[in-house]
Design a protein around this motif. Structure first.
Motif, PDB file in Angstrom:
ATOM      1  N   CYS A 122       0.692  -1.147   0.070  1.00 61.43           N
ATOM      2  CA  CYS A 122      -0.070  -0.070  -0.165  1.00 61.43           C
ATOM      3  C   CYS A 122       1.063   1.432   0.385  1.00 61.43           C
ATOM      4  N   LEU A 123       0.499   2.306  -1.074  1.00 59.63           N
ATOM      5  CA  LEU A 123       1.386   3.280  -0.844  1.00 59.63           C
ATOM      6  C   LEU A 123       0.683   4.837  -1.113  1.00 59.63           C
ATOM      7  N   GLY A 124       0.738   5.605  -0.341  1.00 57.64           N
ATOM      8  CA  GLY A 124       0.720   6.802  -0.333  1.00 57.64           C
ATOM      9  C   GLY A 124       1.175   8.159   0.585  1.00 57.64           C
ATOM     10  N   TYR A 125       0.609   9.186   0.749  1.00 59.91           N
ATOM     11  CA  TYR A 125       1.321  10.199   1.424  1.00 59.91           C
ATOM     12  C   TYR A 125       0.629   9.873   2.587  1.00 59.91           C
ATOM     13  N   VAL A 126       2.009  10.417   3.513  1.00 59.89           N
ATOM     14  CA  VAL A 126       1.131  10.033   5.068  1.00 59.89           C
ATOM     15  C   VAL A 126       1.132  11.196   5.889  1.00 59.89           C
ATOM     16  N   SER A 127       0.839  11.155   7.173  1.00 58.35           N
ATOM     17  CA  SER A 127      -0.300  12.477   8.151  1.00 58.35           C
ATOM     18  C   SER A 127       1.241  12.001   8.530  1.00 58.35           C
ATOM     19  N   GLU A 128       2.262  11.277   9.171  1.00 58.71           N
ATOM     20  CA  GLU A 128       3.163  11.276  10.190  1.00 58.71           C
ATOM     21  C   GLU A 128       3.868   9.522   9.773  1.00 58.71           C
ATOM     22  N   PHE A 129       5.481   9.478  10.181  1.00 59.52           N
ATOM     23  CA  PHE A 129       5.850   8.103   9.739  1.00 59.52           C
ATOM     24  C   PHE A 129       5.949   7.942  11.909  1.00 59.52           C
ATOM     25  N   LEU A 130       5.350   7.611  12.640  1.00 61.15           N
ATOM     26  CA  LEU A 130       5.520   6.912  13.843  1.00 61.15           C
ATOM     27  C   LEU A 130       6.998   6.572  13.601  1.00 61.15           C
ATOM     28  N   GLU A 131       7.535   7.393  15.401  1.00 56.81           N
ATOM     29  CA  GLU A 131       8.652   7.770  15.780  1.00 56.81           C
ATOM     30  C   GLU A 131       8.948   5.815  15.950  1.00 56.81           C
ATOM     31  N   GLN A 132       8.290   4.977  16.179  1.00 58.12           N
ATOM     32  CA  GLN A 132       8.626   3.446  16.352  1.00 58.12           C
ATOM     33  C   GLN A 132       7.566   2.523  15.734  1.00 58.12           C
ATOM     34  N   PRO A 133       8.404   1.710  15.131  1.00 58.64           N
ATOM     35  CA  PRO A 133       7.121   0.821  14.034  1.00 58.64           C
ATOM     36  C   PRO A 133       6.084   0.577  15.330  1.00 58.64           C
ATOM     37  N   GLU A 134       4.813  -0.256  14.206  1.00 59.60           N
ATOM     38  CA  GLU A 134       3.675   0.184  15.050  1.00 59.60           C
ATOM     39  C   GLU A 134       3.959  -1.149  15.660  1.00 59.60           C
ATOM     40  N   LEU A 135       4.145  -2.404  15.997  1.00 60.88           N
ATOM     41  CA  LEU A 135       4.069  -3.327  16.734  1.00 60.88           C
ATOM     42  C   LEU A 135       4.968  -2.896  17.863  1.00 60.88           C
ATOM     43  N   ALA A 136       6.115  -2.117  17.830  1.00 64.90           N
ATOM     44  CA  ALA A 136       7.020  -1.666  19.208  1.00 64.90           C
ATOM     45  C   ALA A 136       6.003  -0.979  20.027  1.00 64.90           C
ATOM     46  N   ARG A 137       5.489   0.472  19.249  1.00 62.02           N
ATOM     47  CA  ARG A 137       4.771   1.053  19.665  1.00 62.02           C
ATOM     48  C   ARG A 137       3.245   0.439  20.661  1.00 62.02           C
ATOM     49  N   GLN A 138       3.090  -1.085  19.958  1.00 63.34           N
ATOM     50  CA  GLN A 138       1.677  -1.418  20.683  1.00 63.34           C
ATOM     51  C   GLN A 138       2.549  -2.376  21.616  1.00 63.34           C
ATOM     52  N   GLY A 139       3.275  -2.843  21.798  1.00 58.89           N
ATOM     53  CA  GLY A 139       3.988  -3.697  22.998  1.00 58.89           C
ATOM     54  C   GLY A 139       4.008  -5.132  22.524  1.00 58.89           C
ATOM     55  N   TRP A 140       3.886  -5.188  20.940  1.00 61.95           N
ATOM     56  CA  TRP A 140       3.070  -6.715  20.658  1.00 61.95           C
ATOM     57  C   TRP A 140       4.939  -6.940  20.215  1.00 61.95           C
ATOM     58  N   ARG A 141       6.003  -6.871  19.939  1.00 65.15           N
ATOM     59  CA  ARG A 141       7.518  -7.160  19.995  1.00 65.15           C
ATOM     60  C   ARG A 141       8.476  -5.996  20.234  1.00 65.15           C
ATOM     61  N   GLN A 142       9.234  -5.831  20.429  1.00 65.15           N
ATOM     62  CA  GLN A 142      10.796  -4.725  20.153  1.00 65.15           C
ATOM     63  C   GLN A 142      11.680  -4.868  19.761  1.00 65.15           C
ATOM     64  N   ARG A 143      12.348  -4.505  19.333  1.00 65.88           N
ATOM     65  CA  ARG A 143      13.996  -5.021  18.333  1.00 65.88           C
ATOM     66  C   ARG A 143      14.752  -5.633  19.468  1.00 65.88           C
ATOM     67  N   LEU A 144      14.608  -6.120  18.878  1.00 61.46           N
ATOM     68  CA  LEU A 144      17.014  -7.052  19.734  1.00 61.46           C
ATOM     69  C   LEU A 144      17.741  -6.328  19.378  1.00 61.46           C
ATOM     70  N   PRO A 145      18.738  -6.037  20.717  1.00 60.66           N
ATOM     71  CA  PRO A 145      19.247  -6.273  20.666  1.00 60.66           C
ATOM     72  C   PRO A 145      21.145  -6.303  19.567  1.00 60.66           C
ATOM     73  N   LEU A 146      21.535  -5.854  19.168  1.00 56.47           N
ATOM     74  CA  LEU A 146      21.994  -5.911  17.857  1.00 56.47           C
ATOM     75  C   LEU A 146      23.427  -6.750  18.077  1.00 56.47           C
ATOM     76  N   ALA A 147      23.580  -6.879  19.612  1.00 54.81           N
ATOM     77  CA  ALA A 147      25.230  -7.121  20.250  1.00 54.81           C
ATOM     78  C   ALA A 147      24.736  -8.547  20.093  1.00 54.81           C
ATOM     79  N   GLU A 148      23.288  -9.196  20.615  1.00 54.18           N
ATOM     80  CA  GLU A 148      23.337 -10.274  20.946  1.00 54.18           C
ATOM     81  C   GLU A 148      22.626 -11.438  20.018  1.00 54.18           C
ATOM     82  N   LEU A 149      22.886 -10.992  17.839  1.00 50.46           N
ATOM     83  CA  LEU A 149      22.676 -11.336  17.193  1.00 50.46           C
ATOM     84  C   LEU A 149      24.038 -11.470  16.431  1.00 50.46           C
TER      85      LEU A 149
END
Length: 235
Positions: A183-210
């Protein structure tokens, strides 16, 4: 260390900004159409992705028909209801609150396909890993996504679809796989965090662990690199 081939600092910063601020957009679409010259730039960026054997397996289906999008949306609705059954309790409630597509809200849908027969029977570099054509097409998706962010355009990948039914709706030949429905289009805003992180679904893993050294689970031999990784904060 030579920087002869590096971009100027401002251009490097812009590349990394596009990478870090890219978002999977679902709910912030505006109705404004994408100008043809901008859309061409996005498609050109996708078309300049690397591909195994230079086979360039992608095609781009631009979908602005409301009728077609409604048929695709119906597939999503059914598949999403089925996926929701995988989650119970609070997790299930959270899943059902998530906005996971913008098929009808976005002004344009784009399906990037992979022609698995392009390049002939024997494609250079594909004899051992047959799915390299699919991986190549994913690179085209990422190219388009980053270019779109630089243009201020949001992109959302709808993955909750039956690909066989989607192929029927779009009239794809048997050899062509609908790899990414976007889905493509101009937006009202770009969220500071990914939606799933903001909603508490999952958080970004620390790179050092990977990051591993010379084998799975092995420590890095470069202590300076290990220290630098440990100092990083997930964006």
């Amino acid at each position: 260390m030579s920087l002869d081939h590096a971009f100027p600092q401002a251009q490097r910063d812009a590349v990394y900004r596009a990478i870090h601020e890219r978002r999977d957009v679902r709910a912030q679409f505006l109705p404004d159409p994408i100008p043809p010259e901008v859309l061409v730039r996005l498609l050109e960026a996708a078309h300049h992705a690397p591909s195994v054997g230079f086979m360039q397996p992608w095609d781009f289906l631009l979908i602005d028909s409301l009728e077609v999008r409604r048929r695709v949306h119906a597939i999503f609705e059914r598949e999403n209801a089925r996926a929701a059954e995988n989650h119970e309790g609070e997790r299930g409630q959270l899943y059902r609150r998530l906005k996971l597509e913008g098929i009808l809200e976005s002004p344009l849908n784009l399906c990037i396909t992979c022609d698995r027969a392009r390049g002939g029977e024997h494609v250079l570099g594909r004899s051992s890993i047959v799915d390299m054509d699919l991986f190549s097409t994913c690179l085209a998706v990422q190219n388009l996504w980053l270019a779109a962010r630089a243009e201020g355009i949001g992109v959302g990948w709808v993955s909750i679809l039956d690909q066989d039914e989607l192929a029927q709706v779009l009239g794809l030949p048997e050899r062509v796989y609908p790899l990414a429905y976007l889905c493509l289009g101009y937006v009202s805003e770009f969220l500071e965090q990914p939606e799933l992180a903001r909603q508490g679904w999952r958080q970004r893993l620390p790179l050092a662990e990977l990051v591993h050294g010379n084998g799975w689970g092995h420590a890095l031999t470069d202590s300076a690199l290990q220290e630098a990784l440990g100092e990083m904060t997930p964006p």
